[in-house]
Design an enzyme around this catalytic site. Structure first.
Site: not given
Ligand code: NAP
Length: 262
Positions: A49, A54, A79, A110, A191, A228, A230-231, A236, A240
């Site tokens: 994603d 971003y 997006k 978005h 999370l 989705i 993120k790490s 992790r 995940n």
């Protein structure tokens, strides 16, 4: 390690299946995005994603190519920034150039442009899909009323609404309202929005020999919500997507549902 084939998919259309777990890349700039995506693809993710906002589409695209996986093996979302409404064609062209691909799997608005549903932007997304530049199109951060405005204007529902979803925000009615319209719910910040030290989460995690984060992500999946996380951390990232060696009982799901009221 999770095998790619273990990650279930949700059906967006006859031709488009979306893996239920993807890697989020917000706040992963430059080399950090490249490294995270490369590693995620190694450990079994097949869904990434990103977003124009971003500023990491080029690194995501480079990681995809360097992974050696065929393009069609990975589901890629990007997006349209709300400020680019009215410049949809230029924006998707720039995203495809940056990603280095001919199409994305999912293109989302978005945020509602100017706070409104903006059916004209939705018509442009549908046209981009029909042209083959996006296999599916959808929205993010839209209310049910705004979804209905798009459906009323075009007869076509967004394939996906990407919205915040965590154990604190659990809302069965909202989930049902999406499903009744044929709109898949993709939960972001799964999370960040959960207190991972909560006693219920730590107890359920201990019972399965997993982490509270894995319990939260598994709980999303059992509600049919795409996640989705993120790490930037390898351990992790791997954990995940390692969600298929255990399942929560109905009672455990209900205990976590009840946390939204606390
Ligand atoms: N459409 C939208 O408006 C919108 C808005 C927000 C987010 N999103 C998308 O959704 C994705 C996920 O949301 P998010 O990034 O806000 O939050 P998130 O994935 O819920 O949480 C990320 C945070 O949790 C930490 N973390 C990751 N795995 C963990 C684990 N197993 N145990 C403990 N901590 C863990 C991460 O730190 P480390 O990196 O150090 O592991 C990071 O600080 C974004 O990356 C983006 O792709 C979309």
């Amino acid at each position: 390690m999770t095998q790619a084939s273990e990650v279930p998919t949700t059906t967006l259309s006859a031709e488009v299946a979306m893996p239920m777990v993807g890697l989020g890349t917000w706040q992963l700039p430059g080399r950090r995005a490249y490294d995270a995506v490369r590693f995620a693809l190694e450990v079994g993710y097949r869904h990434i994603d990103t977003a124009t906002m971003y500023r990491n589409e080029a690194e995501v695209g480079r990681a995809l190519r360097d992974s050696g996986l065929p393009r069609q093996a990975v589901f890629v979302t990007t997006k349209l920034p709300p400020g680019n409404a009215g410049r949809e064609r230029q924006t998707i062209a720039a995203s495809l150039r940056a990603l280095g691909t001919d199409y994305v799997d999912l293109w989302l608005v978005h945020w509602p442009p100017g706070g409104g549903a903006r059916p004209q932007t939705w018509r442009e997304l549908l046209a981009v899909r029909d042209q083959g530049l996006a296999r599916a199109v959808g929205v993010s951060n839209y209310s049910i009323r705004q979804l209905d405005e798009l459906i009323g204007a075009t007869g076509q529902a967004p394939a996906v609404n990407q919205i915040p979803w965590s154990r604190r925000q659990h809302d069965p009615r909202l989930l049902e309202d999406h499903h009744a319209r044929g709109v898949a719910v993709e939960g972001y910040s799964p999370l960040r929005g959960s207190r991972l030290g909560d006693r219920v989460l730590t107890e359920v995690a201990a019972a399965h020999g997993v982490t509270p984060a894995q319990v939260v992500l598994r709980w999303h999946l059992q509600h049919g919500i795409v996640v989705i996380p993120k790490s930037a951390n390898r351990e992790r990232i791997a954990a995940n997507v390692d969600l298929f060696g255990f399942s929560l009982s109905d009672e455990e799901v209900e205990r976590i549902d009840a946390l939204s009221t606390r």
